[in-house]
Design an enzyme around this catalytic site. Structure first.
Site, PDB file in Angstrom:
ATOM      1  N   PRO A   2      40.357  38.275  42.545  1.00  0.00           N
ATOM      2  CA  PRO A   2      40.956  37.172  42.914  1.00  0.00           C
ATOM      3  C   PRO A   2      40.766  36.744  44.582  1.00  0.00           C
ATOM      4  O   PRO A   2      41.138  37.639  45.131  1.00  0.00           O
ATOM      5  CB  PRO A   2      42.416  37.327  42.474  1.00  0.00           C
ATOM      6  CG  PRO A   2      42.529  38.895  41.982  1.00  0.00           C
ATOM      7  CD  PRO A   2      41.432  39.547  42.352  1.00  0.00           C
ATOM      8  N   GLU A   3      40.263  35.869  44.589  1.00  0.00           N
ATOM      9  CA  GLU A   3      39.970  35.077  45.908  1.00  0.00           C
ATOM     10  C   GLU A   3      41.068  34.274  46.435  1.00  0.00           C
ATOM     11  O   GLU A   3      41.749  33.920  45.303  1.00  0.00           O
ATOM     12  CB  GLU A   3      38.388  34.722  46.101  1.00  0.00           C
ATOM     13  CG  GLU A   3      37.521  35.558  45.756  1.00  0.00           C
ATOM     14  CD  GLU A   3      37.182  36.474  47.042  1.00  0.00           C
ATOM     15  OE1 GLU A   3      37.921  36.171  48.131  1.00  0.00           O
ATOM     16  OE2 GLU A   3      36.372  37.490  46.583  1.00  0.00           O
ATOM     17  N   HIS A  91      49.218  47.772  31.370  1.00  0.00           N
ATOM     18  CA  HIS A  91      49.199  47.393  32.754  1.00  0.00           C
ATOM     19  C   HIS A  91      50.145  46.599  33.386  1.00  0.00           C
ATOM     20  O   HIS A  91      49.982  45.977  34.588  1.00  0.00           O
ATOM     21  CB  HIS A  91      47.610  47.111  32.950  1.00  0.00           C
ATOM     22  CG  HIS A  91      46.680  48.065  32.266  1.00  0.00           C
ATOM     23  ND1 HIS A  91      46.268  49.302  32.750  1.00  0.00           N
ATOM     24  CD2 HIS A  91      45.700  47.586  31.247  1.00  0.00           C
ATOM     25  CE1 HIS A  91      45.493  49.813  32.020  1.00  0.00           C
ATOM     26  NE2 HIS A  91      44.958  49.035  31.369  1.00  0.00           N
ATOM     27  N   ARG A 109      43.542  47.901  37.616  1.00  0.00           N
ATOM     28  CA  ARG A 109      43.049  49.007  38.651  1.00  0.00           C
ATOM     29  C   ARG A 109      44.108  49.432  39.699  1.00  0.00           C
ATOM     30  O   ARG A 109      43.817  50.221  40.556  1.00  0.00           O
ATOM     31  CB  ARG A 109      41.765  48.185  39.157  1.00  0.00           C
ATOM     32  CG  ARG A 109      40.804  48.085  38.210  1.00  0.00           C
ATOM     33  CD  ARG A 109      39.589  47.377  38.828  1.00  0.00           C
ATOM     34  NE  ARG A 109      38.828  48.741  39.672  1.00  0.00           N
ATOM     35  CZ  ARG A 109      37.687  48.175  40.327  1.00  0.00           C
ATOM     36  NH1 ARG A 109      37.228  47.178  40.302  1.00  0.00           N
ATOM     37  NH2 ARG A 109      37.127  48.991  41.077  1.00  0.00           N
ATOM     38  N   ARG A 154      31.868  35.831  68.514  1.00  0.00           N
ATOM     39  CA  ARG A 154      31.161  36.927  67.585  1.00  0.00           C
ATOM     40  C   ARG A 154      29.956  37.069  67.596  1.00  0.00           C
ATOM     41  O   ARG A 154      28.940  35.816  67.580  1.00  0.00           O
ATOM     42  CB  ARG A 154      31.691  36.361  66.226  1.00  0.00           C
ATOM     43  CG  ARG A 154      33.290  36.345  66.039  1.00  0.00           C
ATOM     44  CD  ARG A 154      34.001  37.503  66.360  1.00  0.00           C
ATOM     45  NE  ARG A 154      33.775  38.406  65.348  1.00  0.00           N
ATOM     46  CZ  ARG A 154      34.448  38.538  64.330  1.00  0.00           C
ATOM     47  NH1 ARG A 154      35.784  37.757  64.121  1.00  0.00           N
ATOM     48  NH2 ARG A 154      34.461  39.517  63.338  1.00  0.00           N
TER      49      ARG A 154
END
Ligand SMILES: [Zn+2]
Length: 273
Positions: A2-3, A91, A109, A154
């Site tokens: 999931p982003e 789960h 997971r 950066r």
């Protein structure tokens, strides 16, 4: 994984069912998530009314007067709202129950997290977990000038910088490739070698790509209620990601793939400089 857009869509999907509700029970079936689910979570949260469901980076924040529940979906986590009793699967690790409604956390997971931050422990924003996060992509105080100044510090490749979550959070692997294509910037270009004007374009591209993904997920909002829990994820129509060897939609040149810091990067060698 999931982003940020999936997490934001989750927030939009669950918030209407939780805000104003009082937590009546917390059931933890598995404490072994990332950081460990606190043993006193139920004692702290029960009796508390949820005043807001917010998001910071990929963390969901359930505010109550006594403190905030912090939820991270990790690699495979999902949340859904149940309006009637349903036998938990193997789960389904945590239920946040508000009388007739339950928020169920599912995570095969177990890289996700469910934490509690008591108000008396100080400002939530000062929590190390949240403090080190970059700016929110839609934060209006993040200007092109500021983005440019941050990138000037950066020296790594811009794609790698974007994935680091600094200076802006939420630009995961797919979104980084897509944003750089939109802005016409080569993924290997050093961050400090991008002009102010192109930084402006990149910030606009990041916002447009993330907004597009969130809007795509908007059609799945009702799937968060009494669903199988498999929805809430959506496929963008990618311009470059996953399209190696296919013609660029803008110029026809074949899209290339390369590895950057163990991650696949997709780009158009003609459109991106
Ligand atoms: Zn092209």
């Amino acid at each position: 994984v999931p982003e940020l857009p999936e997490v934001e869509v989750t927030r939009l999907g669950i918030a209407p069912h939780l805000v104003g509700k009082t937590i009546s029970a917390v059931t933890v079936r598995h404490h072994g998530l990332r950081h460990g689910v606190p043993r006193d979570l139920a004692r702290n949260a029960c009796g508390q009314t949820i005043t807001a469901v917010r998001r910071r980076g990929k963390y969901l924040l359930l505010d109550t007067p006594a403190g905030t529940m912090i939820i991270h979906l990790g690699m495979s986590g999902s949340l859904r709202v149940l309006t009637h009793a349903e036998t938990p699967g193997p789960h389904d690790h945590v239920d946040i129950v508000c009388n007739d409604t339950a928020l169920r956390f599912h995570d095969p997971r177990r890289f996700g997290a469910v934490l509690w931050h008591p108000k008396r422990a100080g400002l939530l924003e000062e929590l190390p977990l949240l403090k080190r996060l970059g700016a929110e992509p839609f934060d209006p105080t993040l200007t092109a000038d500021e983005f440019y100044r941050a990138l000037q510090r950066r020296h790594a490749a811009i794609k790698t910088v974007l994935l680091s979550g600094q200076p802006v959070v939420g630009v995961g692997n797919i979104y980084a490739s897509e944003s750089l294509f939109r802005a016409g910037i080569h993924p290997c270009r050093r961050a400090d070698r991008i002009s102010l004007e192109r930084c402006h374009k990149l910030l606009q591209a990041i916002r447009a790509v993330l907004k597009g993904a969130i809007e795509k997920g908007g059609s799945s909002l009702r799937d968060f209620v009494d669903s199988s829990g498999e929805s809430g994820y959506f496929q963008l129509e990618h311009q470059v990601y996953g399209r190696e060897g296919k013609p660029c939609r803008r110029c026809g040149t074949l899209i290339r793939q390369m590895r950057q810091g163990q991650r696949a990067t997709f780009y158009c060698p003609s459109c991106q400089k």
